[in-house]
Design a protein around this motif. Structure first.
Motif, PDB file in Angstrom:
ATOM      1  N   GLU A  13     -60.492 -35.005  41.582  1.00 56.99           N
ATOM      2  CA  GLU A  13     -61.139 -35.836  40.511  1.00 56.99           C
ATOM      3  C   GLU A  13     -60.853 -37.339  40.681  1.00 56.99           C
ATOM      4  N   GLU A  14     -60.115 -37.674  41.715  1.00 56.64           N
ATOM      5  CA  GLU A  14     -60.018 -39.300  41.756  1.00 56.64           C
ATOM      6  C   GLU A  14     -60.918 -39.746  42.955  1.00 56.64           C
ATOM      7  N   HIS A  15     -61.223 -38.914  43.920  1.00 55.83           N
ATOM      8  CA  HIS A  15     -62.047 -39.392  44.951  1.00 55.83           C
ATOM      9  C   HIS A  15     -63.532 -38.988  44.956  1.00 55.83           C
ATOM     10  N   LEU A  16     -64.294 -39.841  45.322  1.00 54.89           N
ATOM     11  CA  LEU A  16     -65.728 -39.487  45.539  1.00 54.89           C
ATOM     12  C   LEU A  16     -66.137 -40.198  46.950  1.00 54.89           C
ATOM     13  N   TRP A  17     -67.126 -39.617  47.646  1.00 54.36           N
ATOM     14  CA  TRP A  17     -67.674 -39.744  48.968  1.00 54.36           C
ATOM     15  C   TRP A  17     -69.094 -39.920  48.729  1.00 54.36           C
ATOM     16  N   LEU A  18     -69.689 -41.184  49.435  1.00 57.19           N
ATOM     17  CA  LEU A  18     -70.889 -41.367  49.426  1.00 57.19           C
ATOM     18  C   LEU A  18     -71.408 -41.401  51.004  1.00 57.19           C
ATOM     19  N   LEU A  19     -72.587 -40.783  51.285  1.00 61.77           N
ATOM     20  CA  LEU A  19     -73.260 -40.672  52.520  1.00 61.77           C
ATOM     21  C   LEU A  19     -74.547 -41.487  52.502  1.00 61.77           C
ATOM     22  N   LEU A  20     -74.620 -42.735  52.810  1.00 64.61           N
ATOM     23  CA  LEU A  20     -75.527 -43.559  52.672  1.00 64.61           C
ATOM     24  C   LEU A  20     -76.269 -43.740  53.880  1.00 64.61           C
ATOM     25  N   MET A  21     -77.645 -42.908  53.854  1.00 67.86           N
ATOM     26  CA  MET A  21     -78.323 -42.946  55.213  1.00 67.86           C
ATOM     27  C   MET A  21     -79.224 -44.178  55.421  1.00 67.86           C
ATOM     28  N   TYR A  22     -79.376 -44.640  56.808  1.00 65.55           N
ATOM     29  CA  TYR A  22     -80.070 -45.918  57.058  1.00 65.55           C
ATOM     30  C   TYR A  22     -79.563 -46.996  56.229  1.00 65.55           C
ATOM     31  N   THR A  23     -78.360 -47.047  56.139  1.00 69.31           N
ATOM     32  CA  THR A  23     -77.807 -48.376  55.630  1.00 69.31           C
ATOM     33  C   THR A  23     -76.845 -49.141  56.466  1.00 69.31           C
ATOM     34  N   ASP A  24     -77.188 -50.440  56.395  1.00 70.98           N
ATOM     35  CA  ASP A  24     -76.382 -51.233  57.439  1.00 70.98           C
ATOM     36  C   ASP A  24     -75.348 -51.989  56.597  1.00 70.98           C
ATOM     37  N   ALA A  25     -74.524 -53.088  57.391  1.00 73.14           N
ATOM     38  CA  ALA A  25     -73.598 -53.819  56.563  1.00 73.14           C
ATOM     39  C   ALA A  25     -73.891 -54.545  55.436  1.00 73.14           C
ATOM     40  N   PRO A  26     -74.915 -55.239  55.270  1.00 69.02           N
ATOM     41  CA  PRO A  26     -75.342 -55.772  54.068  1.00 69.02           C
ATOM     42  C   PRO A  26     -75.764 -54.860  53.004  1.00 69.02           C
TER      43      PRO A  26
END
Length: 455
Positions: free
Chosen positions: A388-401
């Protein structure tokens, strides 16, 4: 504690800690004849309370009800809520609040849903294994048996829920071995002949003639009070020179073979099959409680416990998320593309705040956070929650900016944490961009653990 607010029933003789005006019943049948009560207290002896607890749990109106017990017994530990609490009304109020948010307000249907509902109402709850010598499996889960029927394989159901990460093991109770043919634990271990596997073997001293090499029972060598080899008729005078006593001390009466140690064979007393001990099925008997994933599933909807995408929220189960992440890491290792970012979010002190707010207000806050996060990400991104405290996001085609932009948007969620009830919540983030921030041979489990260390 007004009677109109909390309908309390006493099953058994009276008890000093209970209101004298509470209705008292002498057997479950009399209780079942009345409208369902909110709380039941068992005040009889240990064995009687155990039988009554099982009858109550099997009844549709009392499968999930708070049932307290004044005596201690293995079955009542598995089927009831323990001794009477000091704040009975508060416990019942919390039970009602949790029931209102279970499965988005829908009543549990089916045995799995009822088991999850029972544990959710007592989160994390306890699912105990109890010794059952008459059962083929030696152990049973009385709660599952009571909520289900005689055709249900409780061990298979519990194992399935644990494999889906809905249950966490709290203790290893025992490790048993079962027949591979019928699954029974009623096994008899016997010594058998190493040559023909016959049961008729005896332990008897034997002698070994050095002249001809014959090995036989000692009685065969005795002739007129002296030792004579029955094969070559050599008189044996000195042990170590003419003969010795071999290690083979067992003899098979079926094939006359001599051997040192007998083989051990497990024979099932139910189906009659014979097995070598290392061929038996090994089963670990464990106690369980509702896991973090199980609690999220119970609140967000049971249909979301599968690995399918969770509607428009782009949420996936933890196992599916890790599989997707491993796949992306393999593509990066082989082809160097596609670029993606992994972002972890932690809402510090969220669990404490949720408990302070209560189930309804707390979970409403949690849902609003998820909705706000969804606004900040794209439809092609995927997310999961490991607690309930941790969420994870997998962001495809995402660079550092791009990762910095998403992080800035998510940090704006902190605006929600204002007011006396929410000021303790703090949002922290930790992310990386592939392939630049990856470590060689790092899989999804290790990568998430590395980022979680920075949260």
């Amino acid at each position: 504690m007004p009677a109109s607010t909390l309908r309390l029933a006493i099953l058994g003789p009276g008890h000093d800690a209970l209101p004298p005006a509470s209705p008292r019943f002498t057997d479950p049948a009399a209780l079942f004849a009345q409208p369902p009560c909110d709380v039941v207290v068992l005040t009889a002896g240990g064995e009687q309370n155990a039988r009554w607890a099982e009858q109550l749990r099997r009844h549709p109106a009392y499968g999930l009800t708070l049932i307290y017990c004044t005596t201690d017994h293995p079955l009542t530990q598995a089927l009831t809520d323990g001794p009477l609490p000091g704040q009975l009304h508060a416990a019942w109020q919390q039970w009602q609040e949790r029931l209102a948010v279970f499965n988005l307000g829908r009543a549990p249907e089916g045995l799995e849903a009822q088991v999850l509902a029972y544990l959710w109402l007592r989160a994390p709850g306890t699912l105990k294994a109890v010794r059952a010598p008459l059962s083929p499996g030696h152990y049973s889960y009385p709660l599952v048996d009571a909520l289900g029927d005689d055709q249900v394989n409780a061990h298979a159901l519990v194992h399935n829920l644990a494999q889906r990460h809905l249950l966490d093991s709290t203790a290893l109770v025992d490790r048993i071995r079962l027949c591979r043919s019928c699954g029974s634990g009623h096994l008899n271990y016997v010594d058998v002949c190493v040559e023909c596997t016959a049961l008729d073997i005896v332990r008897q001293p034997s002698l070994h003639c050095f002249t001809c090499g014959h090995i036989g029972a000692q009685a065969e060598y005795l002739k007129d009070g002296v030792l004579v080899c029955p094969n070559c008729l050599t008189r044996l005078r000195h042990i170590g020179t003419d003969y010795d006593r071999p290690l083979e001390n067992y003899r098979c009466n079926a094939c006359q073979a001599f051997f040192v140690d007998a083989d051990v064979e497990a024979r099932c007393l139910d189906c009659g099959q014979h097995h070598a001990p290392d061929q038996l099925q090994v089963r670990e008997i464990r106690d369980y409680q509702l896991s973090e994933t199980g609690q999220l599933t119970a609140r967000q909807g049971l249909e979301r416990s599968s690995d399918a995408y969770f509607g428009g929220l782009a949420m996936v189960g933890v196992s599916t998320f890790k599989t997707l992440l491993d796949w992306q890491l393999e593509l990066i290792a082989r082809h160097g593309t596609p670029t993606f970012a992994l972002l972890g979010l932690r809402f510090r002190n969220l669990g404490v705040t949720l408990r302070r707010l209560g189930p309804q207000r707390g979970h409403a806050l949690l849902d609003s956070l998820i909705e706000r996060i969804q606004v900040a990400i794209r439809e092609t991104d995927r997310c999961t929650r490991t607690s309930e405290e941790h969420l994870w996001l997998l962001l495809m085609y995402t660079d550092a900016p791009g990762l910095r932009t998403v992080t800035e948007r998510l940090n704006q969620i902190s605006e929600l944490f204002v007011g006396q009830d929410l000021q303790d919540i703090q949002l922290t983030t930790s992310g990386c961009v592939a392939p630049g921030d990856l470590i060689e041979k790092e899989d999804a489990e290790l990568l998430m653990a590395r980022l979680a260390g920075a949260l």
